[in-house]
Motif scaffolding. Structure first.
Motif, mmCIF file in Angstrom:
data_model
loop_
_atom_site.group_PDB
_atom_site.id
_atom_site.type_symbol
_atom_site.label_atom_id
_atom_site.label_comp_id
_atom_site.label_asym_id
_atom_site.label_seq_id
_atom_site.Cartn_x
_atom_site.Cartn_y
_atom_site.Cartn_z
ATOM 1 N N ARG A 146 0.860 -1.176 0.000
ATOM 2 C CA ARG A 146 0.000 0.000 0.000
ATOM 3 C C ARG A 146 0.897 1.227 0.000
ATOM 4 O O ARG A 146 1.759 1.368 0.865
ATOM 5 N N PRO A 147 0.715 2.127 -0.954
ATOM 6 C CA PRO A 147 1.564 3.319 -1.002
ATOM 7 C C PRO A 147 1.328 4.215 0.219
ATOM 8 O O PRO A 147 0.252 4.198 0.820
ATOM 9 N N ARG A 148 2.337 4.977 0.551
ATOM 10 C CA ARG A 148 2.216 5.903 1.682
ATOM 11 C C ARG A 148 1.143 6.938 1.394
ATOM 12 O O ARG A 148 1.003 7.406 0.268
ATOM 13 N N ALA A 149 0.405 7.306 2.436
ATOM 14 C CA ALA A 149 -0.688 8.260 2.266
ATOM 15 C C ALA A 149 -0.162 9.683 2.130
ATOM 16 O O ALA A 149 -0.749 10.506 1.429
ATOM 17 N N ILE A 150 0.938 9.989 2.786
ATOM 18 C CA ILE A 150 1.517 11.334 2.733
ATOM 19 C C ILE A 150 2.884 11.210 2.069
ATOM 20 O O ILE A 150 3.752 10.491 2.556
#
Length: 95
Positions: free
Chosen positions: A60-64
């Protein structure tokens, strides 16, 4: 984390519907699975030719990311803050 149902069970449910002519509802009752599971397995079987489960989990890619991430890391290391104060700082930055 939950595990997918076995392929043996999936194959038996699919065979009961495709070969034996049972409805998804009836097959689900016979094998003790949810009707929604039987329906999804049949949809997948008709679409792909197999009722095998799809991928579970993964990256899952980083949200920030980018400049926002760097600012937030610096701000957290800069000292104590409150949530309201952080919201106010973000509002000043136009975020």
């Amino acid at each position: 984390m939950a595990r997918p149902y076995s392929m043996d069970l999936r194959d038996r449910v699919v065979a009961a519907v495709a070969r034996d002519g049972l409805s998804c509802h009836a097959a689900a009752g016979c094998f003790g699975v949810a009707v929604s599971s039987a329906v999804k397995w049949m949809q997948r079987y008709r679409r792909t030719g197999t009722a095998a489960p799809g991928q579970m989990g993964g990256h899952r890619p980083r949200a920030i990311v980018g400049a926002h991430r760097q600012w937030l890391i610096g701000r957290c290391q800069g000292g104590d803050f409150t949530l309201r104060g952080l919201v106010a700082e973000l509002a000043e930055r136009g975020r």
